[in-house]
Design a protein around this motif. Structure first.
Motif, PDB file in Angstrom:
ATOM      1  N   LEU A 207      10.306 -13.877   5.352  1.00 32.82           N
ATOM      2  CA  LEU A 207      10.844 -12.538   5.572  1.00 32.82           C
ATOM      3  C   LEU A 207      10.832 -11.752   4.261  1.00 32.82           C
ATOM      4  O   LEU A 207      10.453 -10.585   4.217  1.00 32.82           O
ATOM      5  CB  LEU A 207      12.261 -12.633   6.130  1.00 32.82           C
ATOM      6  N   THR A 211       8.371  -8.065   3.153  1.00 29.27           N
ATOM      7  CA  THR A 211       9.195  -6.852   3.115  1.00 29.27           C
ATOM      8  C   THR A 211       8.374  -5.574   3.219  1.00 29.27           C
ATOM      9  O   THR A 211       8.840  -4.581   3.762  1.00 29.27           O
ATOM     10  CB  THR A 211      10.028  -6.800   1.826  1.00 29.27           C
ATOM     11  N   MET A 214       6.873  -5.200   7.172  1.00 26.66           N
ATOM     12  CA  MET A 214       7.721  -5.176   8.358  1.00 26.66           C
ATOM     13  C   MET A 214       7.431  -3.949   9.202  1.00 26.66           C
ATOM     14  O   MET A 214       7.272  -2.842   8.701  1.00 26.66           O
ATOM     15  CB  MET A 214       9.196  -5.205   7.962  1.00 26.66           C
ATOM     16  N   LYS A 243      21.570  -7.537   8.675  1.00 27.40           N
ATOM     17  CA  LYS A 243      20.687  -6.373   8.654  1.00 27.40           C
ATOM     18  C   LYS A 243      21.131  -5.376   7.584  1.00 27.40           C
ATOM     19  O   LYS A 243      20.300  -4.853   6.832  1.00 27.40           O
ATOM     20  CB  LYS A 243      20.670  -5.705  10.035  1.00 27.40           C
ATOM     21  N   ILE A 246      20.267  -6.871   4.098  1.00 26.32           N
ATOM     22  CA  ILE A 246      18.835  -6.769   3.782  1.00 26.32           C
ATOM     23  C   ILE A 246      18.474  -5.339   3.405  1.00 26.32           C
ATOM     24  O   ILE A 246      17.711  -5.100   2.471  1.00 26.32           O
ATOM     25  CB  ILE A 246      17.977  -7.262   4.972  1.00 26.32           C
ATOM     26  N   PRO A 254      14.885  -4.516   8.794  1.00 26.87           N
ATOM     27  CA  PRO A 254      14.078  -5.513   9.500  1.00 26.87           C
ATOM     28  C   PRO A 254      13.807  -5.091  10.938  1.00 26.87           C
ATOM     29  O   PRO A 254      14.640  -4.450  11.583  1.00 26.87           O
ATOM     30  CB  PRO A 254      14.941  -6.775   9.463  1.00 26.87           C
ATOM     31  N   SER A 255      12.655  -5.455  11.429  1.00 25.38           N
ATOM     32  CA  SER A 255      12.313  -5.139  12.812  1.00 25.38           C
ATOM     33  C   SER A 255      13.139  -6.011  13.757  1.00 25.38           C
ATOM     34  O   SER A 255      13.708  -7.030  13.358  1.00 25.38           O
ATOM     35  CB  SER A 255      10.824  -5.401  13.056  1.00 25.38           C
ATOM     36  N   GLU A 258      11.902  -9.554  13.742  1.00 26.24           N
ATOM     37  CA  GLU A 258      12.399 -10.341  12.617  1.00 26.24           C
ATOM     38  C   GLU A 258      13.827 -10.798  12.890  1.00 26.24           C
ATOM     39  O   GLU A 258      14.186 -11.952  12.626  1.00 26.24           O
ATOM     40  CB  GLU A 258      12.369  -9.500  11.330  1.00 26.24           C
TER      41      GLU A 258
END
Length: 275
Positions: A207, A211, A214, A243, A246, A254-255, A258
């Motif tokens: 992940l 980055t 994404m 989330k 991040i 993040p999607s 993810e």
């Protein structure tokens, strides 16, 4: 500080005030017969927990090679603006001594990567040229031109090692923070030696690497994400915190795909803990 064994005139094995063994460098500190006390002002630099291999190198390498190599490392660190690994000096000393011995024997080893290094690493190549000239000035030994690229390569590798260590520190910080969020929100203590945690860490690693790739594009997994998100309020709460974390750390969102993978891994961790 107490000297307990001399390595050469300028290097000695010492014991500090806490009875820790240390390799100390300083002009003339190894001249007297051990044991004896020296002032800290006499010491230029120290090395703790030094590998025995490096200590043996200090016994084998000429003092003038040790000194000129240290001057090259200092120059390189300042010029490249990088804090090099403290043991890098030893590997460079060993190489320079090897090159000098070959030169004295009339052996010239070419470097097939010279042109590539010259084009891709201009600063390091310039440093290599300076180092060869410096060795000539200080030791009156003219190394072959191929040594410019060889010395440059040592600095290139050292810089890459520093970068790897920095990236590792960033990653470990990233993983530990997210693990803390999961433990706090799910009220568990995660077994960090378990296989489930290992898989969780592996996913975080990928992940972090993705980055810049994404995407919020829809996929077949989006519906699954929505189902899990609605069905498990505990996971929903922890995933929202992750989330936000991040986004604050990486400045990306993040999607859903993810986040779905994260929820699956977190669910496995909780199942492992009997929740």
């Amino acid at each position: 500080m107490k000297v307990i064994r001399n390595i050469n005139n300028n290097v000695a094995v010492c014991v500090d005030d806490n009875n820790h063994e240390v390799i100390a460098f300083g002009k003339g500190i190894g001249f007297k017969k051990a044991p004896y006390e020296i002032e800290l002002s006499q010491i230029d630099r120290t090395y703790y927990n030094l590998d025995p291999h490096y200590v043996s190198l200090l016994n084998e390498l000429p003092e003038d090679v040790l000194e000129v190599s240290y001057e090259i490392v200092k120059k390189g660190s300042a010029y490249l603006k990088v804090e090099l690994n403290r043991t890098f000096w030893f590997s460079l000393c060993d190489h320079i001594n090897f090159a000098i011995e070959n030169c004295k024997k009339g052996l010239v080893l070419s470097n097939p990567m010279t042109n590539e290094i010259r084009h891709l690493y201009e600063k390091e190549m310039l440093l290599g040229k300076w180092a060869v000239k410096h060795i000539d000035r200080r030791l009156k030994i003219r190394l072959p031109q191929s040594e410019e690229a060889n010395i440059a390569m040592h600095f290139i590798n050292a810089k890459q090692e520093v970068k790897k260590n920095d990236e590792k520190d960033d990653f470990e910080h990233f993983v530990e923070d997210i693990t803390d969020i999961v433990e706090s929100e799910m009220d568990i203590i995660i077994d960090r030696s378990g296989f489930s945690y290992s898989r969780f860490v592996t996913h975080l690693k990928y992940l972090l690497k993705r980055t810049n790739q994404m995407s919020k594009d829809f996929s077949d997994n989006i519906k699954m994400y929505e189902d899990v998100y609605q069905k498990y309020p505990e996971l929903r709460k922890v995933i929202e915190k992750i989330k936000c974390y991040i986004y604050s750390e990486l400045n990306i969102e993040p999607s859903k795909e993810e986040l779905l993978y994260l929820m699956i891994h977190i669910n496995r961790l909780c199942a492992k803990e009997g929740l």
